[in-house]
Design a protein around this motif. Sequence first.
Motif, PDB file in Angstrom:
ATOM      1  N   VAL A  31     -11.049  16.710   3.100  1.00  0.00           N
ATOM      2  CA  VAL A  31     -11.048  15.582   2.169  1.00  0.00           C
ATOM      3  C   VAL A  31     -12.255  15.562   1.246  1.00  0.00           C
ATOM      4  N   GLY A  32     -13.158  16.521   1.398  1.00  0.00           N
ATOM      5  CA  GLY A  32     -14.346  16.533   0.565  1.00  0.00           C
ATOM      6  C   GLY A  32     -15.487  15.798   1.240  1.00  0.00           C
ATOM      7  N   LYS A  33     -16.649  16.415   1.258  1.00  0.00           N
ATOM      8  CA  LYS A  33     -17.794  15.818   1.948  1.00  0.00           C
ATOM      9  C   LYS A  33     -18.209  14.498   1.319  1.00  0.00           C
ATOM     10  N   ALA A  34     -18.197  14.430  -0.008  1.00  0.00           N
ATOM     11  CA  ALA A  34     -18.609  13.204  -0.682  1.00  0.00           C
ATOM     12  C   ALA A  34     -17.728  12.030  -0.263  1.00  0.00           C
ATOM     13  N   GLY A  35     -16.427  12.283  -0.229  1.00  0.00           N
ATOM     14  CA  GLY A  35     -15.504  11.230   0.188  1.00  0.00           C
ATOM     15  C   GLY A  35     -15.731  10.827   1.626  1.00  0.00           C
ATOM     16  N   SER A  36     -16.051  11.794   2.478  1.00  0.00           N
ATOM     17  CA  SER A  36     -16.282  11.500   3.891  1.00  0.00           C
ATOM     18  C   SER A  36     -17.539  10.662   4.091  1.00  0.00           C
TER      19      SER A  36
ATOM     20  N   LEU B 202       0.831  -1.204   0.000  1.00  0.00           N
ATOM     21  CA  LEU B 202       0.000   0.000   0.000  1.00  0.00           C
ATOM     22  C   LEU B 202       0.868   1.257   0.000  1.00  0.00           C
ATOM     23  N   ALA B 203       1.911   1.241   0.808  1.00  0.00           N
ATOM     24  CA  ALA B 203       2.812   2.393   0.884  1.00  0.00           C
ATOM     25  C   ALA B 203       3.494   2.641  -0.462  1.00  0.00           C
ATOM     26  N   GLU B 204       3.907   1.568  -1.120  1.00  0.00           N
ATOM     27  CA  GLU B 204       4.569   1.716  -2.415  1.00  0.00           C
ATOM     28  C   GLU B 204       3.602   2.238  -3.473  1.00  0.00           C
ATOM     29  N   GLU B 205       2.391   1.728  -3.466  1.00  0.00           N
ATOM     30  CA  GLU B 205       1.403   2.144  -4.465  1.00  0.00           C
ATOM     31  C   GLU B 205       1.082   3.623  -4.366  1.00  0.00           C
ATOM     32  N   TYR B 206       1.009   4.137  -3.135  1.00  0.00           N
ATOM     33  CA  TYR B 206       0.616   5.537  -2.951  1.00  0.00           C
ATOM     34  C   TYR B 206       1.783   6.430  -2.554  1.00  0.00           C
ATOM     35  N   GLN B 207       2.995   5.902  -2.640  1.00  0.00           N
ATOM     36  CA  GLN B 207       4.207   6.673  -2.344  1.00  0.00           C
ATOM     37  C   GLN B 207       4.167   7.247  -0.930  1.00  0.00           C
ATOM     38  N   LEU B 208       3.882   6.371   0.021  1.00  0.00           N
ATOM     39  CA  LEU B 208       3.855   6.745   1.430  1.00  0.00           C
ATOM     40  C   LEU B 208       5.039   6.117   2.153  1.00  0.00           C
TER      41      LEU B 208
ATOM     42  N   ALA C 146      -7.569   4.481   1.509  1.00  0.00           N
ATOM     43  CA  ALA C 146      -6.517   4.985   0.622  1.00  0.00           C
ATOM     44  C   ALA C 146      -7.063   5.174  -0.779  1.00  0.00           C
ATOM     45  N   ASP C 147      -7.809   4.192  -1.243  1.00  0.00           N
ATOM     46  CA  ASP C 147      -8.378   4.273  -2.591  1.00  0.00           C
ATOM     47  C   ASP C 147      -9.351   5.441  -2.692  1.00  0.00           C
ATOM     48  N   LEU C 148     -10.102   5.662  -1.629  1.00  0.00           N
ATOM     49  CA  LEU C 148     -11.113   6.719  -1.634  1.00  0.00           C
ATOM     50  C   LEU C 148     -10.498   8.107  -1.613  1.00  0.00           C
ATOM     51  N   PHE C 149      -9.495   8.305  -0.748  1.00  0.00           N
ATOM     52  CA  PHE C 149      -8.946   9.639  -0.547  1.00  0.00           C
ATOM     53  C   PHE C 149      -7.687   9.946  -1.352  1.00  0.00           C
ATOM     54  N   LEU C 150      -6.757   9.003  -1.379  1.00  0.00           N
ATOM     55  CA  LEU C 150      -5.442   9.319  -1.933  1.00  0.00           C
ATOM     56  C   LEU C 150      -5.420   9.382  -3.452  1.00  0.00           C
ATOM     57  N   ARG C 151      -6.282   8.637  -4.111  1.00  0.00           N
ATOM     58  CA  ARG C 151      -6.307   8.717  -5.571  1.00  0.00           C
ATOM     59  C   ARG C 151      -6.734  10.105  -6.032  1.00  0.00           C
ATOM     60  N   LYS C 152      -7.583  10.765  -5.238  1.00  0.00           N
ATOM     61  CA  LYS C 152      -8.064  12.092  -5.588  1.00  0.00           C
ATOM     62  C   LYS C 152      -7.177  13.198  -5.035  1.00  0.00           C
TER      63      LYS C 152
ATOM     64  N   GLY D  11      -0.538  11.951   3.470  1.00  0.00           N
ATOM     65  CA  GLY D  11       0.523  11.224   4.141  1.00  0.00           C
ATOM     66  C   GLY D  11       0.019  10.076   4.969  1.00  0.00           C
ATOM     67  N   ALA D  12       0.717   9.796   6.037  1.00  0.00           N
ATOM     68  CA  ALA D  12       0.394   8.637   6.872  1.00  0.00           C
ATOM     69  C   ALA D  12      -0.887   8.838   7.666  1.00  0.00           C
ATOM     70  N   LYS D  13      -1.451  10.045   7.672  1.00  0.00           N
ATOM     71  CA  LYS D  13      -2.664  10.297   8.437  1.00  0.00           C
ATOM     72  C   LYS D  13      -3.830   9.431   7.961  1.00  0.00           C
ATOM     73  N   ILE D  14      -3.715   8.864   6.763  1.00  0.00           N
ATOM     74  CA  ILE D  14      -4.760   7.980   6.288  1.00  0.00           C
ATOM     75  C   ILE D  14      -4.959   6.827   7.252  1.00  0.00           C
ATOM     76  N   GLY D  15      -3.893   6.421   7.923  1.00  0.00           N
ATOM     77  CA  GLY D  15      -3.992   5.317   8.872  1.00  0.00           C
ATOM     78  C   GLY D  15      -4.954   5.613  10.007  1.00  0.00           C
TER      79      GLY D  15
END
Length: 419
Positions: free
Chosen positions: A258-263, A123-129, A318-324, A330-334
């Motif tokens: 992060v955007g209301k829709a994503g939340s 996951l870290a490699e895919e999203y450069q984290l 990660a897919d929901l937030f980081l792609r957009k 950063g690591a706060k996604i955790g």
Amino acid sequence: MQDQQIDQLFNNLKQDKTQMALAEQAENALFTNDEAKKNTFQTINAFLDDYLLNGRHQPIEQWLTFRFDQYPDIWESEQEKIETANTIINTIERLTVNQVELEKHLNKRKTIENFYQKKIDTLAEEYQLNSTELAQEVDNALSDANRNYFGFLTGQEISLPMEDEALNQKTIKRAKLNAQLNLMGWGLKSVGSRLVNSFLGKKNLSHGEELQKIISSAVDTAENKGVQIAVSGGVVVSAKKGWIKDAFAGLDKLEKVVGKAGSVLSRVQDLTLSVANGWDDVRLFDRVERGVLKATDVAAEKAKFVVAQTITNLEQKADLFLRKNGAKLGAKIGATVGSLAGPVGTAIGSVVGGFLGEKVGGWVSDKVVKPVAETAKKVADKVIDTVKDTAKSFVSSVSSAAESVVSSIVSGISSLFSW
């Protein structure tokens, strides 16, 4: 004296009086009022009933979207409705993939820690984290979830210290403790589910054998996934209707981040995984009742689910937030792993699990529900003793933390009966 005090608290957790109080506390944390509770169970009942009648005979996306069409007032747009359906389906699909992959990994005599670390690294490699930072955030989130769960079960938030060892090993220990805490709650589920029995609506006995076959089927069968998707759909509708407290609260504050829709979709993921948690419990106890799984092995099996659930939540977030938004989060996604780890998150896993247990009984027969409920209670009591021993061992081995841990545990005794 410390051991006696700890014994007193954990032994109290086995008592019907305590479990009834916990069940009431869970429902008060979860539902806005009795009418909301009734509406929620009737809605879940309608979704599950229609899935067994119609949903499994057509593409699941088509069926779930059609069900959502029955509630036009809760969607801000057609896009939100479609994305919500897709989020539920994708979350259950991804969870199933992780459960199957983990089982295959363990069958090769590899460790659960190794599986978890590989998933984090990928996951870290895919999203450069930074994988270490990401893993630390997940560990923190699990620690918070456990502390909140202890708070729910004992009336006092308790943090049991972990030994100084590799981060992934600590995280898996936390996941195993989370699994044990979840199973500890099955005493209140089996008692608490009876409190809402009058709200369940009609019982369709014609589906009894079919539902039992689904419960006993492999984790990756279409119908096993379909039942979880159906119940999740009913829970999400109930949350959007406002019958479930705070499920979509505070989104306006998050809109700039992060955007209301994503939340909104993030909360949908949390609700879906909570439903999956309850359904996993039902399947575990059914396996014990059929003699496929020993009662002593339930906690270890539940730990596998918690690891798969944690990884799935992280992947989906990660897919929901980081792609957009790119890697700027950063690591706060955790940290989002624990976004429903408070009272509502704890309660929904317990109450939905209890509902499903009661639903199985209503649709199959007393010959099924009574043994499963009894099995669940026995497993819960055993796990309570295990966690009690864990707490006592930490108190005796970590002298600097002993006084505060004992104080926290003992103060929970009076809190339990003040609700």
